[in-house]
Motif scaffolding. Structure first.
Motif, PDB file in Angstrom:
ATOM      1  N   GLN A  21       0.852  -1.180   0.000  1.00 18.24           N
ATOM      2  CA  GLN A  21       0.000   0.000   0.000  1.00 18.24           C
ATOM      3  C   GLN A  21       0.888   1.230   0.000  1.00 18.24           C
ATOM      4  O   GLN A  21       1.872   1.303   0.741  1.00 18.24           O
ATOM      5  CB  GLN A  21      -0.917  -0.002   1.217  1.00 18.24           C
ATOM      6  CG  GLN A  21      -2.002   1.027   1.123  1.00 18.24           C
ATOM      7  CD  GLN A  21      -3.124   0.770   2.126  1.00 18.24           C
ATOM      8  OE1 GLN A  21      -3.096  -0.186   2.868  1.00 18.24           O
ATOM      9  NE2 GLN A  21      -4.087   1.646   2.127  1.00 18.24           N
ATOM     10  N   THR A  22       0.545   2.200  -0.870  1.00 17.21           N
ATOM     11  CA  THR A  22       1.328   3.422  -0.963  1.00 17.21           C
ATOM     12  C   THR A  22       0.444   4.616  -0.633  1.00 17.21           C
ATOM     13  O   THR A  22      -0.753   4.465  -0.411  1.00 17.21           O
ATOM     14  CB  THR A  22       1.911   3.598  -2.381  1.00 17.21           C
ATOM     15  OG1 THR A  22       0.838   3.763  -3.304  1.00 17.21           O
ATOM     16  CG2 THR A  22       2.754   2.401  -2.781  1.00 17.21           C
ATOM     17  N   ARG A  23       1.036   5.801  -0.676  1.00 19.19           N
ATOM     18  CA  ARG A  23       0.265   7.020  -0.411  1.00 19.19           C
ATOM     19  C   ARG A  23      -0.787   7.264  -1.473  1.00 19.19           C
ATOM     20  O   ARG A  23      -1.855   7.786  -1.198  1.00 19.19           O
ATOM     21  CB  ARG A  23       1.205   8.227  -0.406  1.00 19.19           C
ATOM     22  CG  ARG A  23       1.558   8.760   0.904  1.00 19.19           C
ATOM     23  CD  ARG A  23       2.401   9.992   0.781  1.00 19.19           C
ATOM     24  NE  ARG A  23       2.854  10.204  -0.598  1.00 19.19           N
ATOM     25  CZ  ARG A  23       3.283  11.333  -1.083  1.00 19.19           C
ATOM     26  NH1 ARG A  23       3.354  12.367  -0.313  1.00 19.19           N
ATOM     27  NH2 ARG A  23       3.667  11.450  -2.325  1.00 19.19           N
ATOM     28  N   THR A  24      -0.475   6.938  -2.714  1.00 17.87           N
ATOM     29  CA  THR A  24      -1.364   7.259  -3.832  1.00 17.87           C
ATOM     30  C   THR A  24      -2.186   6.073  -4.314  1.00 17.87           C
ATOM     31  O   THR A  24      -2.881   6.178  -5.305  1.00 17.87           O
ATOM     32  CB  THR A  24      -0.533   7.778  -5.013  1.00 17.87           C
ATOM     33  OG1 THR A  24       0.405   6.772  -5.403  1.00 17.87           O
ATOM     34  CG2 THR A  24       0.200   9.057  -4.649  1.00 17.87           C
TER      35      THR A  24
END
Length: 174
Positions: A21-24
């Motif tokens: 999971q990333t910020r975007t």
């Protein structure tokens, strides 16, 4: 059968496993060909563990439907989603006899069978309910009344808020 990190992404064929999971958004890996893709937050994504099928008595989690297919097929391959509609309806009626025929369409049945076959090819299907899931479900059911009683007790013993202090009047210099 653990499908907690298995995703269905709208507009993309097959199933994907959540990797990062990333910020975007997040990175997912296709269960069909193993390619990794990035998915933005605007994409319509569903976790398989959150999907349910309509039945006459309510909703049945997709995991239970797939477990019923695994039991019927002895963890083998289910009929192809390319079969004719009458065959698919008869098969699904045997697996989930109380499915809601008005709200579950042939396209839904095809999708479930396709997803089952993808998971079966990866060895991710099981006809047995994991013991951990049973234990967690039983524990959660036992904890609900205890948590409620604990919350009520906390509310009863909660201190009343203190009255705000009045500001001191400044001494006037004369």
């Amino acid at each position: 059968m653990n499908v907690d990190k298995i995703l269905a992404i709208s507009g993309k064929p097959g199933l994907y496993e959540l990797k990062l999971q990333t910020r975007t958004g997040f990175v997912a890996e296709s269960l069909i060909d193993g390619k990794k893709i990035t998915v933005g937050l605007r994409s319509n994504v569903s976790l398989l563990s959150e999907i349910s099928m309509y039945t006459e008595s309510g909703e049945k989690p997709l995991v239970e439907v797939m477990r019923a297919i695994a039991v019927k097929e002895n963890e083998g391959v289910a009929p192809s989603s390319k079969e004719d509609n009458a065959t698919l309806l008869a098969y699904f009626g045997a697996v989930v006899p109380d499915y809601d025929q008005d709200r579950v369409y042939v396209s839904d049945i095809k999708k479930v069978l396709n997803w089952y076959n993808i998971l079966q090819a990866k060895g991710m299907v099981s006809k047995e309910e994991p013991k951990a899931e049973k234990a967690v479900a039983e524990e959660a059911a036992a904890e609900k009344p205890a948590k409620k009683a604990k919350a009520e007790k906390a509310e009863a013993t909660e201190e009343k808020p203190k009255a705000a202090k009045k500001p001191k009047a400044k001494k006037s210099e004369e």
